[in-house]
Design a protein around this motif. Structure first.
Motif, PDB file in Angstrom:
ATOM      1  N   MET A  36      66.190   5.295 -11.260  1.00 58.94           N
ATOM      2  CA  MET A  36      65.722   4.375 -10.236  1.00 58.94           C
ATOM      3  C   MET A  36      64.769   5.118  -9.297  1.00 58.94           C
ATOM      4  SD  MET A  36      67.918   2.146  -7.442  1.00 58.94           S
ATOM      5  CE  MET A  36      68.534   0.987  -8.631  1.00 58.94           C
ATOM      6  N   LYS A  37      63.634   4.519  -9.027  1.00 61.52           N
ATOM      7  CA  LYS A  37      62.658   5.141  -8.137  1.00 61.52           C
ATOM      8  C   LYS A  37      63.153   5.135  -6.698  1.00 61.52           C
ATOM      9  CE  LYS A  37      58.561   4.402 -10.822  1.00 61.52           C
ATOM     10  NZ  LYS A  37      57.150   4.135 -10.792  1.00 61.52           N
ATOM     11  N   LYS A  38      62.852   6.225  -6.009  1.00 60.91           N
ATOM     12  CA  LYS A  38      63.210   6.337  -4.593  1.00 60.91           C
ATOM     13  C   LYS A  38      62.007   5.927  -3.755  1.00 60.91           C
ATOM     14  CE  LYS A  38      65.653   9.671  -3.084  1.00 60.91           C
ATOM     15  NZ  LYS A  38      66.075  11.006  -2.646  1.00 60.91           N
ATOM     16  N   ILE A  39      62.261   5.074  -2.761  1.00 62.19           N
ATOM     17  CA  ILE A  39      61.194   4.535  -1.920  1.00 62.19           C
ATOM     18  C   ILE A  39      61.409   4.969  -0.475  1.00 62.19           C
ATOM     19  CG2 ILE A  39      60.093   2.429  -1.071  1.00 62.19           C
ATOM     20  CD1 ILE A  39      61.074   1.068  -3.694  1.00 62.19           C
ATOM     21  N   LEU A  40      60.362   5.558   0.094  1.00 59.99           N
ATOM     22  CA  LEU A  40      60.347   5.927   1.501  1.00 59.99           C
ATOM     23  C   LEU A  40      59.575   4.853   2.257  1.00 59.99           C
ATOM     24  CD1 LEU A  40      60.832   7.967   3.833  1.00 59.99           C
ATOM     25  CD2 LEU A  40      58.649   9.029   3.176  1.00 59.99           C
ATOM     26  N   VAL A  41      60.231   4.220   3.217  1.00 58.95           N
ATOM     27  CA  VAL A  41      59.579   3.189   4.034  1.00 58.95           C
ATOM     28  C   VAL A  41      59.317   3.782   5.411  1.00 58.95           C
ATOM     29  CG1 VAL A  41      59.737   0.860   4.978  1.00 58.95           C
ATOM     30  CG2 VAL A  41      60.789   1.375   2.763  1.00 58.95           C
ATOM     31  N   ASN A  42      58.062   4.108   5.663  1.00 57.81           N
ATOM     32  CA  ASN A  42      57.645   4.608   6.970  1.00 57.81           C
ATOM     33  C   ASN A  42      57.342   3.406   7.853  1.00 57.81           C
ATOM     34  OD1 ASN A  42      57.660   7.504   6.671  1.00 57.81           O
ATOM     35  ND2 ASN A  42      55.970   7.244   5.250  1.00 57.81           N
ATOM     36  N   VAL A  43      58.263   3.102   8.742  1.00 58.09           N
ATOM     37  CA  VAL A  43      58.095   1.976   9.658  1.00 58.09           C
ATOM     38  C   VAL A  43      57.348   2.493  10.888  1.00 58.09           C
ATOM     39  CG1 VAL A  43      59.284   0.248  11.073  1.00 58.09           C
ATOM     40  CG2 VAL A  43      60.206   0.887   8.826  1.00 58.09           C
ATOM     41  N   VAL A  44      56.225   1.841  11.194  1.00 58.30           N
ATOM     42  CA  VAL A  44      55.385   2.298  12.297  1.00 58.30           C
ATOM     43  C   VAL A  44      55.161   1.107  13.233  1.00 58.30           C
ATOM     44  CG1 VAL A  44      53.336   3.603  12.919  1.00 58.30           C
ATOM     45  CG2 VAL A  44      54.238   3.771  10.582  1.00 58.30           C
ATOM     46  N   GLY A  56      66.059  -6.701   5.811  1.00 59.52           N
ATOM     47  CA  GLY A  56      66.176  -7.224   4.452  1.00 59.52           C
ATOM     48  C   GLY A  56      66.314  -6.163   3.387  1.00 59.52           C
ATOM     49  N   ILE A  57      65.758  -4.980   3.623  1.00 58.69           N
ATOM     50  CA  ILE A  57      65.781  -3.930   2.597  1.00 58.69           C
ATOM     51  C   ILE A  57      66.668  -2.739   2.941  1.00 58.69           C
ATOM     52  CG2 ILE A  57      63.481  -4.530   1.733  1.00 58.69           C
ATOM     53  CD1 ILE A  57      62.534  -1.918   3.265  1.00 58.69           C
ATOM     54  N   GLN A  58      67.177  -2.682   4.165  1.00 60.41           N
ATOM     55  CA  GLN A  58      67.862  -1.470   4.626  1.00 60.41           C
ATOM     56  C   GLN A  58      69.086  -1.070   3.816  1.00 60.41           C
ATOM     57  OE1 GLN A  58      68.806  -2.087   8.717  1.00 60.41           O
ATOM     58  NE2 GLN A  58      70.366  -3.614   8.308  1.00 60.41           N
ATOM     59  N   ASP A  59      69.724  -2.010   3.145  1.00 57.71           N
ATOM     60  CA  ASP A  59      70.928  -1.663   2.388  1.00 57.71           C
ATOM     61  C   ASP A  59      70.666  -1.416   0.903  1.00 57.71           C
ATOM     62  OD1 ASP A  59      72.534  -1.782   4.652  1.00 57.71           O
ATOM     63  OD2 ASP A  59      72.859  -3.943   4.428  1.00 57.71           O
ATOM     64  N   MET A  60      69.405  -1.455   0.500  1.00 57.80           N
ATOM     65  CA  MET A  60      69.084  -1.161  -0.897  1.00 57.80           C
ATOM     66  C   MET A  60      69.333   0.326  -1.148  1.00 57.80           C
ATOM     67  SD  MET A  60      65.661  -3.559  -1.247  1.00 57.80           S
ATOM     68  CE  MET A  60      65.262  -3.125  -2.920  1.00 57.80           C
ATOM     69  N   LYS A  61      69.914   0.651  -2.285  1.00 58.01           N
ATOM     70  CA  LYS A  61      70.347   2.019  -2.572  1.00 58.01           C
ATOM     71  C   LYS A  61      69.209   3.030  -2.678  1.00 58.01           C
ATOM     72  CE  LYS A  61      74.567   0.777  -5.130  1.00 58.01           C
ATOM     73  NZ  LYS A  61      75.366   0.514  -4.022  1.00 58.01           N
ATOM     74  N   ASN A  62      68.061   2.614  -3.113  1.00 56.38           N
ATOM     75  CA  ASN A  62      66.972   3.559  -3.355  1.00 56.38           C
ATOM     76  C   ASN A  62      65.971   3.650  -2.202  1.00 56.38           C
ATOM     77  OD1 ASN A  62      66.137   0.909  -3.869  1.00 56.38           O
ATOM     78  ND2 ASN A  62      64.535   1.569  -5.269  1.00 56.38           N
ATOM     79  N   ILE A  63      66.350   3.140  -1.041  1.00 58.74           N
ATOM     80  CA  ILE A  63      65.451   3.051   0.112  1.00 58.74           C
ATOM     81  C   ILE A  63      65.838   4.055   1.199  1.00 58.74           C
ATOM     82  CG2 ILE A  63      64.725   1.550   2.031  1.00 58.74           C
ATOM     83  CD1 ILE A  63      63.607   0.533  -0.530  1.00 58.74           C
ATOM     84  N   THR A  64      64.828   4.731   1.745  1.00 54.48           N
ATOM     85  CA  THR A  64      65.001   5.542   2.943  1.00 54.48           C
ATOM     86  C   THR A  64      64.100   4.940   4.012  1.00 54.48           C
ATOM     87  OG1 THR A  64      65.389   7.551   1.651  1.00 54.48           O
ATOM     88  CG2 THR A  64      64.764   7.840   3.972  1.00 54.48           C
ATOM     89  N   ILE A  65      64.685   4.507   5.126  1.00 53.55           N
ATOM     90  CA  ILE A  65      63.906   3.959   6.243  1.00 53.55           C
ATOM     91  C   ILE A  65      63.582   5.116   7.185  1.00 53.55           C
ATOM     92  CG2 ILE A  65      63.859   2.332   8.181  1.00 53.55           C
ATOM     93  CD1 ILE A  65      64.133   0.865   5.514  1.00 53.55           C
ATOM     94  N   ASN A  66      62.306   5.293   7.466  1.00 52.09           N
ATOM     95  CA  ASN A  66      61.838   6.382   8.319  1.00 52.09           C
ATOM     96  C   ASN A  66      61.067   5.751   9.483  1.00 52.09           C
ATOM     97  OD1 ASN A  66      61.326   9.077   9.064  1.00 52.09           O
ATOM     98  ND2 ASN A  66      59.419   9.137   7.893  1.00 52.09           N
ATOM     99  N   ASN A  67      61.744   5.571  10.611  1.00 54.07           N
ATOM    100  CA  ASN A  67      61.149   4.915  11.777  1.00 54.07           C
ATOM    101  C   ASN A  67      60.375   5.956  12.591  1.00 54.07           C
ATOM    102  OD1 ASN A  67      60.665   3.799  14.344  1.00 54.07           O
ATOM    103  ND2 ASN A  67      62.432   2.438  14.159  1.00 54.07           N
ATOM    104  N   LEU A  68      59.050   5.958  12.414  1.00 54.15           N
ATOM    105  CA  LEU A  68      58.237   7.011  13.016  1.00 54.15           C
ATOM    106  C   LEU A  68      58.191   6.964  14.536  1.00 54.15           C
ATOM    107  CD1 LEU A  68      55.293   7.205  10.448  1.00 54.15           C
ATOM    108  CD2 LEU A  68      57.344   8.631  10.599  1.00 54.15           C
ATOM    109  N   TYR A  69      58.115   5.775  15.140  1.00 56.36           N
ATOM    110  CA  TYR A  69      58.081   5.720  16.611  1.00 56.36           C
ATOM    111  C   TYR A  69      59.414   6.140  17.220  1.00 56.36           C
ATOM    112  CZ  TYR A  69      53.433   3.931  17.648  1.00 56.36           C
ATOM    113  OH  TYR A  69      52.074   3.819  17.811  1.00 56.36           O
TER     114      TYR A  69
END
Length: 174
Positions: free
Chosen positions: A1-9, A25-38
């Motif tokens: 499974m591909k790993k996805i980095l979500v840079n939230v700006v 909507g996506i925060q609980d997906m297993k392959n997601i990393t949420i990266n809140n830059l601010y």
């Protein structure tokens, strides 16, 4: 499974309507990393090594932000300037080569405004060209953007739900 980095700006994600809902909507997906830059860098002092490490650990890098003045929030420009450094992303090294690069943007205006005959004279995709060429420059694969419109209006729960479901589908298809 591909790993996805979500840079939230987003400078104030808690007051956001659309971007906050999309992240939820996506925060609980297993392959997601949420990266809140601010949240991480309110002073714009970016930990370049940490951000580069995150890039290397993921297959797809997604940038999620509201459109500000036909571009991204200023922190994202600073992030590009410091993190995509020579010797890492270009100029002798292509550490991101082959990874996917995606943009998720929320626009305050209506879709019809973003056209050759609309008030903004260009499509959102045309305004996003700097992101596409940045991806190409660092040898990443640019993916079609996910765009929401009319976010400065009061959106119905139905519209917010549709945006969120469409976003979940978009992320799964990356």
């Amino acid at each position: 499974m591909k790993k996805i980095l979500v840079n939230v700006v987003h400078s104030d994600i808690e007051k956001s309507i659309v971007n906050k809902r999309l992240v939820e909507g996506i925060q609980d997906m297993k392959n997601i990393t949420i990266n809140n830059l601010y949240k991480k860098y309110p002073d714009f002092k970016i930990d370049v090594k940490e951000e580069q490490k995150l890039l290397l650990e993921h297959d797809t890098i997604l940038f999620q932000f509201p459109m500000y003045w036909f571009s991204s929030p200023s922190l994202l420009k600073e992030w590009f300037d410091t993190v995509l450094a020579p010797g890492f992303a270009h100029a002798g090294a292509s550490m991101l080569k082959g990874k996917s690069f995606a943009v998720v943007v929320s626009c305050g205006g209506a879709k019809k405004a973003f056209s050759t005959t609309g008030k903004d004279k260009k499509t959102v995709e045309e305004f996003l060209y700097p992101f596409e060429i940045t991806a190409e420059y660092v040898k990443m694969n640019y993916k079609k953007a996910y765009i929401t419109y009319d976010t400065e209006t009061v959106l119905s729960e139905e519209t917010l739900n549709k945006y969120t479901q469409d976003y979940i589908t978009y992320v799964k298809e990356l």
